[in-house]
Design a protein around this motif. Structure first.
Motif, mmCIF file in Angstrom:
data_model
loop_
_atom_site.group_PDB
_atom_site.id
_atom_site.type_symbol
_atom_site.label_atom_id
_atom_site.label_comp_id
_atom_site.label_asym_id
_atom_site.label_seq_id
_atom_site.Cartn_x
_atom_site.Cartn_y
_atom_site.Cartn_z
ATOM 1 N N ILE A 173 12.880 19.964 -4.795
ATOM 2 C CA ILE A 173 12.065 18.988 -4.069
ATOM 3 C C ILE A 173 12.368 17.603 -4.650
ATOM 4 O O ILE A 173 12.000 17.321 -5.789
ATOM 5 C CB ILE A 173 10.558 19.307 -4.223
ATOM 6 N N PRO A 174 13.074 16.746 -3.874
ATOM 7 C CA PRO A 174 13.402 15.424 -4.412
ATOM 8 C C PRO A 174 12.168 14.523 -4.486
ATOM 9 O O PRO A 174 11.353 14.502 -3.571
ATOM 10 C CB PRO A 174 14.395 14.849 -3.391
ATOM 11 N N VAL A 201 22.679 12.977 -1.933
ATOM 12 C CA VAL A 201 22.072 13.617 -3.107
ATOM 13 C C VAL A 201 20.757 14.313 -2.718
ATOM 14 O O VAL A 201 20.463 15.425 -3.160
ATOM 15 C CB VAL A 201 21.880 12.617 -4.286
ATOM 16 N N VAL A 202 20.006 13.680 -1.836
ATOM 17 C CA VAL A 202 18.746 14.285 -1.374
ATOM 18 C C VAL A 202 19.038 15.569 -0.588
ATOM 19 O O VAL A 202 18.383 16.594 -0.774
ATOM 20 C CB VAL A 202 17.956 13.279 -0.501
ATOM 21 N N LYS A 203 20.052 15.500 0.260
ATOM 22 C CA LYS A 203 20.411 16.685 1.059
ATOM 23 C C LYS A 203 20.853 17.840 0.180
ATOM 24 O O LYS A 203 20.462 18.983 0.397
ATOM 25 C CB LYS A 203 21.520 16.336 2.051
ATOM 26 N N THR A 237 16.026 7.909 -8.781
ATOM 27 C CA THR A 237 15.787 6.560 -8.285
ATOM 28 C C THR A 237 16.876 6.312 -7.230
ATOM 29 O O THR A 237 17.776 7.140 -7.048
ATOM 30 C CB THR A 237 15.911 5.472 -9.381
ATOM 31 N N GLY A 238 16.806 5.175 -6.594
ATOM 32 C CA GLY A 238 17.822 4.838 -5.595
ATOM 33 C C GLY A 238 19.210 4.669 -6.186
ATOM 34 O O GLY A 238 20.202 4.599 -5.458
ATOM 35 N N ARG A 239 19.295 4.607 -7.520
ATOM 36 C CA ARG A 239 20.610 4.531 -8.165
ATOM 37 C C ARG A 239 21.303 5.891 -8.181
ATOM 38 O O ARG A 239 22.525 5.967 -8.156
ATOM 39 C CB ARG A 239 20.460 4.102 -9.630
ATOM 40 N N ASP A 240 20.517 6.941 -8.262
ATOM 41 C CA ASP A 240 21.107 8.280 -8.401
ATOM 42 C C ASP A 240 21.896 8.643 -7.145
ATOM 43 O O ASP A 240 21.421 8.486 -6.025
ATOM 44 C CB ASP A 240 20.006 9.307 -8.666
ATOM 45 N N GLY A 241 23.091 9.115 -7.375
ATOM 46 C CA GLY A 241 23.951 9.474 -6.249
ATOM 47 C C GLY A 241 24.279 8.282 -5.370
ATOM 48 O O GLY A 241 24.682 8.445 -4.221
ATOM 49 N N GLY A 257 16.374 0.107 -5.867
ATOM 50 C CA GLY A 257 17.723 0.060 -5.318
ATOM 51 C C GLY A 257 18.659 -0.701 -6.245
ATOM 52 O O GLY A 257 18.216 -1.336 -7.200
ATOM 53 N N PHE A 258 19.949 -0.618 -5.948
ATOM 54 C CA PHE A 258 20.926 -1.362 -6.760
ATOM 55 C C PHE A 258 21.738 -2.286 -5.859
ATOM 56 O O PHE A 258 22.019 -1.967 -4.702
ATOM 57 C CB PHE A 258 21.856 -0.411 -7.534
#
Ligand code: ADP
Ligand code: MG
Length: 300
Positions: free
Chosen positions: A181-182, A171-173, A132-136, A188-189
């Motif tokens: 594959i992300p 994190v995606v990179k 989710t947008g929280r990760d990393g 978001g947070f």
């Protein structure tokens, strides 16, 4: 394999080889490039289309392209809200998100929907990782201030709908540099760690810009952007988009989609397309096809 492989069995091996060879220029062109794919609409609920989608994503990864999937989940959220006796409400294409709806959005997107997609891609031979947008610390957001489209002096309160403050794509990179594959859920947070429900098209567009993706492909449940008579626009310029929004031709969920698409096109994403996710292998069709497919968004 998807259910529509039967006719392919009748294609002679020589023709198959020819078809594959014709993909070479595209593979060469896109090798090492990032493609952000917004996955939504019916393509997400029909099992045969799901399988074809997952195969396409894995195929892209295997030929050296970096797919990043951002998913929506409107129909699935709607189903759970109904079971809880709540009715979804939308203003200018955005879901009005009270605290209870926010909980449902998080359960559905970051739980069921994300894990379904991860499972599908993995079953097709890929290595998907759900985020989710929280990760990393990926997606910082704040409450969206939504002004009325026709009268900007009026502001609508859409609750915990988020406006993206910034995206940290590290994190995606890291994942895509590896074999992964992300698969990103659009949550978001905020400053006080509160959650925000962000329209998935908006997240896909901003992520494509941040990653300087080669392509942004938005799969939807319609052939592309249609005019008042229902005829498909194969391409659209910024001026035309403004007019279509003003005169109401573009409405509902197409508003954030087209706004995101235009933003991405203006911010350096080379190709932005809104395509019909109901067509099997829509992704490969757009990437490898030389026929116009869906609506291409131009940056000017
Ligand atoms: P998703 O984000 O899952 O792809 P949405 O429902 O959010 O789906 O957005 C797509 C919808 O936008 C279409 O199904 C259609 O009902 C609506 N829409 C509004 N105006 C247009 C338009 N001019 N052309 C195409 N779709 C439009
Ligand atoms: Mg939508």
């Amino acid at each position: 394999m998807s259910s529509n492989t039967a006719p392919l069995a009748q294609i002679a091996p020589r023709d198959k080889a020819e078809i594959l060879a014709q993909a070479l220029p595209y593979i060469r062109k896109y090798h090492g490039k990032t493609m952000v794919i917004k996955y939504g609409g019916n393509a997400m609920t029909d099992p045969a289309l799901q399988a074809a989608f997952a195969e396409d994503v894995v195929m892209l990864k295997l030929v050296g392209i970096n797919p990043v999937v951002v998913h929506g989940g409107g129909p699935q959220i709607e189903t759970l809200l109904q079971r809880l006796g709540k009715k979804g409400e939308f203003i200018q294409g955005m879901r009005v998100t009270d605290p209870e709806t926010m909980e449902v959005v998080e359960w559905v997107l970051a739980g069921e929907v994300q894990q379904d997609i991860v499972g599908l891609i993995n079953r097709a031979g890929g290595k998907a990782v759900g985020l989710t947008g929280r990760d990393g610390g990926m997606i910082r957001a704040r409450k969206l201030r939504m002004l009325d489209q026709k009268d900007p002096s009026v502001e609508h309160d859409v609750g915990q709908v988020g406006d993206i403050v910034s995206i940290d794509p590290s994190v995606v990179k890291a994942l895509q540099d590896d074999a992964f594959i992300p698969v990103v859920s659009p949550i978001g947070f905020g400053e006080h760690n509160e959650s925000y429900n962000i329209n998935a098209d908006v997240v896909a567009a901003k992520l494509a810009t941040t990653l300087q993706a080669e392509k942004l492909l938005m799969l939807t449940n319609i052939p592309g952007v249609l005019d008042k008579q229902g005829k498909l626009f194969t391409e659209l310029s910024m001026r035309r988009i403004d007019e279509l929004c003003q005169d109401g031709t573009i409405s509902g969920g197409m508003i954030p989609k087209i706004a995101g698409a235009l933003d991405a096109a203006k911010s350096g994403v080379n190709a932005v397309h809104i395509i019909d996710g109901r067509v099997p292998h829509a992704l490969l069709l757009e990437i490898l096809g030389d026929q116009p497919f869906g609506t291409m968004i131009r940056s000017h």
